[in-house]
Design a protein around this motif. Sequence first.
Motif, PDB file in Angstrom:
ATOM      1  N   SER A  66      60.161  -0.040  67.975  1.00 18.76           N
ATOM      2  CA  SER A  66      59.407   0.866  68.841  1.00 18.76           C
ATOM      3  C   SER A  66      58.177   1.435  68.130  1.00 18.76           C
ATOM      4  O   SER A  66      57.108   1.537  68.730  1.00 18.76           O
ATOM      5  N   TRP A  67      58.316   1.774  66.842  1.00 17.18           N
ATOM      6  CA  TRP A  67      57.153   2.268  66.100  1.00 17.18           C
ATOM      7  C   TRP A  67      56.095   1.182  65.968  1.00 17.18           C
ATOM      8  O   TRP A  67      54.898   1.448  66.090  1.00 17.18           O
ATOM      9  N   GLY A  68      56.534  -0.050  65.729  1.00 15.37           N
ATOM     10  CA  GLY A  68      55.586  -1.164  65.653  1.00 15.37           C
ATOM     11  C   GLY A  68      54.891  -1.397  66.981  1.00 15.37           C
ATOM     12  O   GLY A  68      53.691  -1.689  67.021  1.00 15.37           O
ATOM     13  N   GLY A  69      55.640  -1.257  68.071  1.00 18.24           N
ATOM     14  CA  GLY A  69      55.042  -1.401  69.398  1.00 18.24           C
ATOM     15  C   GLY A  69      53.984  -0.344  69.661  1.00 18.24           C
ATOM     16  O   GLY A  69      52.928  -0.631  70.249  1.00 18.24           O
ATOM     17  N   ILE A  70      54.231   0.875  69.206  1.00 24.20           N
ATOM     18  CA  ILE A  70      53.239   1.944  69.368  1.00 24.20           C
ATOM     19  C   ILE A  70      51.968   1.618  68.579  1.00 24.20           C
ATOM     20  O   ILE A  70      50.851   1.775  69.078  1.00 24.20           O
ATOM     21  N   ALA A  71      52.135   1.126  67.342  1.00 25.32           N
ATOM     22  CA  ALA A  71      50.968   0.775  66.524  1.00 25.32           C
ATOM     23  C   ALA A  71      50.165  -0.351  67.168  1.00 25.32           C
ATOM     24  O   ALA A  71      48.930  -0.327  67.167  1.00 25.32           O
ATOM     25  N   VAL A  72      50.860  -1.336  67.750  1.00 24.18           N
ATOM     26  CA  VAL A  72      50.174  -2.442  68.438  1.00 24.18           C
ATOM     27  C   VAL A  72      49.407  -1.909  69.642  1.00 24.18           C
ATOM     28  O   VAL A  72      48.241  -2.259  69.874  1.00 24.18           O
ATOM     29  N   LEU A 130      48.261   1.120  70.131  1.00 26.94           N
ATOM     30  CA  LEU A 130      47.115   1.919  69.694  1.00 26.94           C
ATOM     31  C   LEU A 130      45.938   1.023  69.323  1.00 26.94           C
ATOM     32  O   LEU A 130      44.781   1.371  69.573  1.00 26.94           O
ATOM     33  N   HIS A 131      46.225  -0.141  68.735  1.00 23.32           N
ATOM     34  CA  HIS A 131      45.145  -1.063  68.389  1.00 23.32           C
ATOM     35  C   HIS A 131      44.521  -1.690  69.633  1.00 23.32           C
ATOM     36  O   HIS A 131      43.326  -1.970  69.655  1.00 23.32           O
ATOM     37  N   GLN A 132      45.318  -1.899  70.672  1.00 26.42           N
ATOM     38  CA  GLN A 132      44.831  -2.583  71.865  1.00 26.42           C
ATOM     39  C   GLN A 132      44.305  -1.635  72.941  1.00 26.42           C
ATOM     40  O   GLN A 132      43.909  -2.088  74.016  1.00 26.42           O
ATOM     41  N   THR A 133      44.276  -0.338  72.651  1.00 30.58           N
ATOM     42  CA  THR A 133      43.742   0.626  73.606  1.00 30.58           C
ATOM     43  C   THR A 133      42.262   0.337  73.850  1.00 30.58           C
ATOM     44  O   THR A 133      41.501   0.139  72.899  1.00 30.58           O
ATOM     45  N   THR A 188      42.154   4.472  65.131  1.00 27.25           N
ATOM     46  CA  THR A 188      42.494   3.473  64.114  1.00 27.25           C
ATOM     47  C   THR A 188      43.286   4.120  62.979  1.00 27.25           C
ATOM     48  O   THR A 188      44.254   3.540  62.480  1.00 27.25           O
ATOM     49  N   THR A 189      42.910   5.326  62.610  1.00 28.42           N
ATOM     50  CA  THR A 189      43.631   6.051  61.560  1.00 28.42           C
ATOM     51  C   THR A 189      45.049   6.371  62.008  1.00 28.42           C
ATOM     52  O   THR A 189      46.009   6.183  61.251  1.00 28.42           O
ATOM     53  N   ILE A 190      45.198   6.821  63.240  1.00 22.33           N
ATOM     54  CA  ILE A 190      46.525   7.119  63.782  1.00 22.33           C
ATOM     55  C   ILE A 190      47.372   5.842  63.809  1.00 22.33           C
ATOM     56  O   ILE A 190      48.548   5.846  63.426  1.00 22.33           O
ATOM     57  N   GLY A 191      46.786   4.735  64.268  1.00 22.81           N
ATOM     58  CA  GLY A 191      47.509   3.469  64.302  1.00 22.81           C
ATOM     59  C   GLY A 191      47.943   3.020  62.920  1.00 22.81           C
ATOM     60  O   GLY A 191      49.055   2.514  62.745  1.00 22.81           O
ATOM     61  N   THR A 192      47.074   3.225  61.929  1.00 22.52           N
ATOM     62  CA  THR A 192      47.418   2.852  60.551  1.00 22.52           C
ATOM     63  C   THR A 192      48.583   3.700  60.041  1.00 22.52           C
ATOM     64  O   THR A 192      49.496   3.184  59.384  1.00 22.52           O
ATOM     65  N   ILE A 193      48.570   4.984  60.357  1.00 23.77           N
ATOM     66  CA  ILE A 193      49.658   5.876  59.935  1.00 23.77           C
ATOM     67  C   ILE A 193      50.971   5.461  60.594  1.00 23.77           C
ATOM     68  O   ILE A 193      52.025   5.403  59.943  1.00 23.77           O
ATOM     69  N   VAL A 194      50.930   5.141  61.887  1.00 18.63           N
ATOM     70  CA  VAL A 194      52.139   4.702  62.592  1.00 18.63           C
ATOM     71  C   VAL A 194      52.635   3.383  62.008  1.00 18.63           C
ATOM     72  O   VAL A 194      53.843   3.175  61.832  1.00 18.63           O
TER      73      VAL A 194
END
Length: 198
Positions: free
Chosen positions: A21-27, A29-32, A40-46
Amino acid sequence: MSPIRRVTSSVAWGWYAISLSWGGIAVLLHQTPNQFTGLTTIGTIVFIANLVIYTTVTLCLLFEAVRPQKALKPLEESPNFAARWLHIKKPQDLYFVPVSLLAFATIIFCTSYYGTPHCGRWLILTLNVFFWVYTGVSLLLSILLGWWIPYTGTNHGDHFAIVNILPYFPPMLSGTMAGVLAPNQDPAQAVPMLVGGT
């Protein structure tokens, strides 16, 4: 029993769903569509948090395999190979083994999204190797589980019907993974990757 041991002994294959689920959130965030630097910073942290979660679950499973609990009663048997090393305490646990591969797939996606712009060519070549390893392992696991689960008559019990097809999800992501990784690869590596993903 120590509090840490209480946690490590309760970890099972289904815990990889947290990393998934955390990986899905990061993906996501990148595809928003509307990107900005902070996103991008938030996605990197996730993504980094996802790496920590995946590693923690894996280390807990390894710790329990290497240092199993002592029998509480003198007549209790020590855990067999499947229970100790594979963490299959009941046959229904087999359905959740593929979740670890799904979570690993999100790590590969996020490594491509968040790591490739900041690293050299070595990361692109490493992701190529990971693609082929992931594709082979996921295909082999789905074939083995597709044969073993019906052969042993393992019933999913009270789980939802989606659990029945969970062993077949990891190979499906090979195509998605090829689509994510191929644009960064050289044509000599991208074409076989796309064919393999298909």
